[in-house]
Design a protein around this motif. Structure first.
Motif, PDB file in Angstrom:
ATOM      1  N   PRO A 122      -0.583   6.010   5.790  1.00  0.00           N
ATOM      2  CA  PRO A 122       0.425   6.491   4.849  1.00  0.00           C
ATOM      3  C   PRO A 122       0.031   6.191   3.400  1.00  0.00           C
ATOM      4  O   PRO A 122      -0.372   5.072   3.086  1.00  0.00           O
ATOM      5  N   PRO A 123       0.146   7.178   2.512  1.00  0.00           N
ATOM      6  CA  PRO A 123      -0.157   6.944   1.102  1.00  0.00           C
ATOM      7  C   PRO A 123       1.073   6.489   0.335  1.00  0.00           C
ATOM      8  O   PRO A 123       2.183   6.426   0.885  1.00  0.00           O
ATOM      9  N   GLN A 124       0.896   6.164  -0.931  1.00  0.00           N
ATOM     10  CA  GLN A 124       2.028   5.913  -1.819  1.00  0.00           C
ATOM     11  C   GLN A 124       2.712   7.238  -2.153  1.00  0.00           C
ATOM     12  O   GLN A 124       2.049   8.255  -2.348  1.00  0.00           O
ATOM     13  N   GLU A 125       4.020   7.223  -2.216  1.00  0.00           N
ATOM     14  CA  GLU A 125       4.776   8.436  -2.510  1.00  0.00           C
ATOM     15  C   GLU A 125       5.740   8.239  -3.688  1.00  0.00           C
ATOM     16  O   GLU A 125       6.603   9.079  -3.923  1.00  0.00           O
ATOM     17  N   PRO A 185       8.450   9.557   2.242  1.00  0.00           N
ATOM     18  CA  PRO A 185       7.099   9.934   2.660  1.00  0.00           C
ATOM     19  C   PRO A 185       7.023  11.106   3.627  1.00  0.00           C
ATOM     20  O   PRO A 185       5.982  11.750   3.733  1.00  0.00           O
ATOM     21  N   MET A 241       7.514  -2.244   8.216  1.00  0.00           N
ATOM     22  CA  MET A 241       6.789  -0.982   8.002  1.00  0.00           C
ATOM     23  C   MET A 241       7.302   0.121   8.924  1.00  0.00           C
ATOM     24  O   MET A 241       7.170   1.314   8.614  1.00  0.00           O
ATOM     25  N   ARG A 270       3.063   5.726  12.127  1.00  0.00           N
ATOM     26  CA  ARG A 270       2.271   6.877  11.659  1.00  0.00           C
ATOM     27  C   ARG A 270       0.783   6.590  11.863  1.00  0.00           C
ATOM     28  O   ARG A 270      -0.004   7.506  12.064  1.00  0.00           O
ATOM     29  N   TRP A 271       0.417   5.288  11.807  1.00  0.00           N
ATOM     30  CA  TRP A 271      -0.978   4.930  12.106  1.00  0.00           C
ATOM     31  C   TRP A 271      -1.195   4.691  13.594  1.00  0.00           C
ATOM     32  O   TRP A 271      -2.115   5.235  14.192  1.00  0.00           O
ATOM     33  N   SER A 328       0.814  -1.223   0.000  1.00  0.00           N
ATOM     34  CA  SER A 328       0.000   0.000   0.000  1.00  0.00           C
ATOM     35  C   SER A 328       0.845   1.269   0.000  1.00  0.00           C
ATOM     36  O   SER A 328       0.353   2.343  -0.364  1.00  0.00           O
ATOM     37  N   VAL A 329       2.099   1.170   0.450  1.00  0.00           N
ATOM     38  CA  VAL A 329       2.970   2.353   0.465  1.00  0.00           C
ATOM     39  C   VAL A 329       4.046   2.289  -0.617  1.00  0.00           C
ATOM     40  O   VAL A 329       4.903   3.169  -0.690  1.00  0.00           O
ATOM     41  N   THR A 330       4.001   1.252  -1.446  1.00  0.00           N
ATOM     42  CA  THR A 330       4.987   1.080  -2.506  1.00  0.00           C
ATOM     43  C   THR A 330       4.337   1.397  -3.849  1.00  0.00           C
ATOM     44  O   THR A 330       3.221   0.960  -4.119  1.00  0.00           O
ATOM     45  N   GLN A 339       6.326   3.882   9.142  1.00  0.00           N
ATOM     46  CA  GLN A 339       5.055   3.958   8.437  1.00  0.00           C
ATOM     47  C   GLN A 339       3.942   3.327   9.270  1.00  0.00           C
ATOM     48  O   GLN A 339       2.794   3.777   9.247  1.00  0.00           O
TER      49      GLN A 339
END
Length: 409
Positions: free
Chosen positions: A236-239, A244, A222, A228-229, A165-167, A225
């Motif tokens: 965290p979104p994809q960057e 990020p 993670m 962060r939750w 989800s972050v890649t 990341q």
């Protein structure tokens, strides 16, 4: 300046096979695929006497999940070991295993939890014969909980731990990391846990069951990341190729390719702006602090990209390295091993296989003074050391023939 290392003082011992840090430990390797073997590889490379246990051909095809036995992947995973074939579905094969377990310090397996128990080689069964055993297990989801018996592989774990989800790039959907990160890291974490348990055993005299999973390895990877939750309640979104949370930090196009660079912090940012001929960005109120630069990253990255397209990657690399700014090229694997720093570190090491000749494999990533990380032996053939290992347990020729007749080996 640091005092130069005295190479004679820290040279590897001549009789290295008996002096490696883990040479006093015996390990039974019941692993499959990649996660378990990568754990055992660490123990074997640092000198543990590892016996790889595989089913004989008659009991089912030996695992070839990682490719042909003579292939690069299998050879890289299973060097520095001995090998025996045992059919653990037979009473005779299981008894041989238990005799080995009585002499062992460590057992490592990565079967689904019910499989080890069904075969009678689980932690509880083994410790009845050897209370000091350190028993290491890797599974997809852990040894307890609602998903315990589910099969898993690295890509499933990447998806379920948030890694995918972050890649990748925003709007392009989830993307797997290009290597089996949860497999490799579960193996590394289990090796760490096994060594911790061995250290504890020296004090307590008690064996331990060390457990990890692809799920736990992926969540641990993670890292910030994940928190962060857990702390900030931010998903965290994809960057893409940009960091990020820190700006500017990421991959930028140049006149002829790309360059990874980092110019975070006010001091480095100001230096960077001068080096790329964009001093006005230093006084720009949008970029006056780290927080503002992050909030205005798209505008900042556009300005940086325009500036960097005026020169080649090599030119920018030399300019920035000379000023102490972190930056680097983007290599393919061939480029990696041609780099002079990689050559100097000698993480690529050779070992001679009796059939395949000289093989170049990847050594351990740690150096320890006084020891060498050279590879001692190539991956053994299936059952290569059957007789040698069985005789060490007291089986004579007749006993070995009986085991063959029972299809136990």
């Amino acid at each position: 300046m640091h005092k130069p290392v005295d190479k004679a003082e820290h040279a590897a011992p001549q009789d290295q096979s008996s002096r490696l840090p883990l040479s006093r430990f015996k390990v039974l390797d019941l692993t499959l695929a990649r996660a378990g073997p990568s754990c055992v590889r660490t123990l074997a490379d640092w000198g543990a006497d590892v016996i790889r246990v595989e089913p004989p051909p008659e009991a089912g095809e030996a695992s070839e999940v990682v490719g042909r036995r003579d292939g690069s992947d299998f050879q890289n995973l299973h060097r520095n070991k001995r090998a025996i074939t045992l059919n653990l579905k037979t009473d005779e094969g299981r008894e041989v295993f238990m005799r080995l377990a009585e002499q062992a310090d460590v057992i490592v397996e990565n079967m689904r939890p019910s499989v080890a128990k069904r075969l009678g080689v689980d932690f509880e069964s083994v410790r009845k014969r050897n209370p000091r055993i350190v028993y290491g297990s890797i599974s997809g989801f852990g040894q307890y909980g609602p998903y315990t018996e589910r099969p898993s592989i690295d890509q499933i774990a990447q998806g379920m731990t948030g890694i995918m989800s972050v890649t990748g790039f925003p709007g392009h959907g989830p993307l797997r990391v290009g290597v089996a990160v949860t497999d490799i890291m579960a193996g590394a974490f289990l090796a760490q846990g096994v060594l911790i348990a061995l250290l504890d055993r020296e004090v307590s005299g008690i064996g331990r069951w060390v457990q990890t999973s692809l799920l736990e390895a992926g969540i641990t990877l993670m890292d910030f990341q994940a928190t962060r939750w857990t702390m900030d309640k931010k998903v965290p979104p994809q960057e893409g190729n940009h960091h990020p949370t820190n700006t500017p930090m990421g991959l930028f196009p140049t006149a002829d390719g790309f360059l990874n660079l980092s110019a975070t912090g006010n001091k480095n940012f100001a230096k960077f702006c001068k080096l790329i001929g964009r001093e006005k960005m230093i006084a720009d109120p949008r970029f006056a602090s780290s927080g503002l630069r992050s909030r205005n990253r798209e505008a900042l990255n556009e300005l940086i990209t325009t500036a960097l397209r005026t020169r080649s990657s090599r030119e920018w690399f030399e300019i920035m390295v000379a000023e102490g700014l972190p930056c680097g090229p983007v290599y393919n694997v061939k480029d990696v091993f041609a780099d002079p720093q990689v050559e100097e570190l000698r993480i690529k090491r050779s070992v001679t296989h009796p059939r395949l000749g000289e093989l170049d494999l990847i050594a351990q990533p740690c150096e320890i003074t006084g020891f060498d990380r050279n590879l001692r032996s190539a991956t053994p053939d299936l059952g290569e050391h059957n007789d040698e290992i069985l005789r060490s347990l007291g089986y004579d020729t007749d006993g070995i023939e009986k085991l063959k007749a029972a299809k136990a080996i």
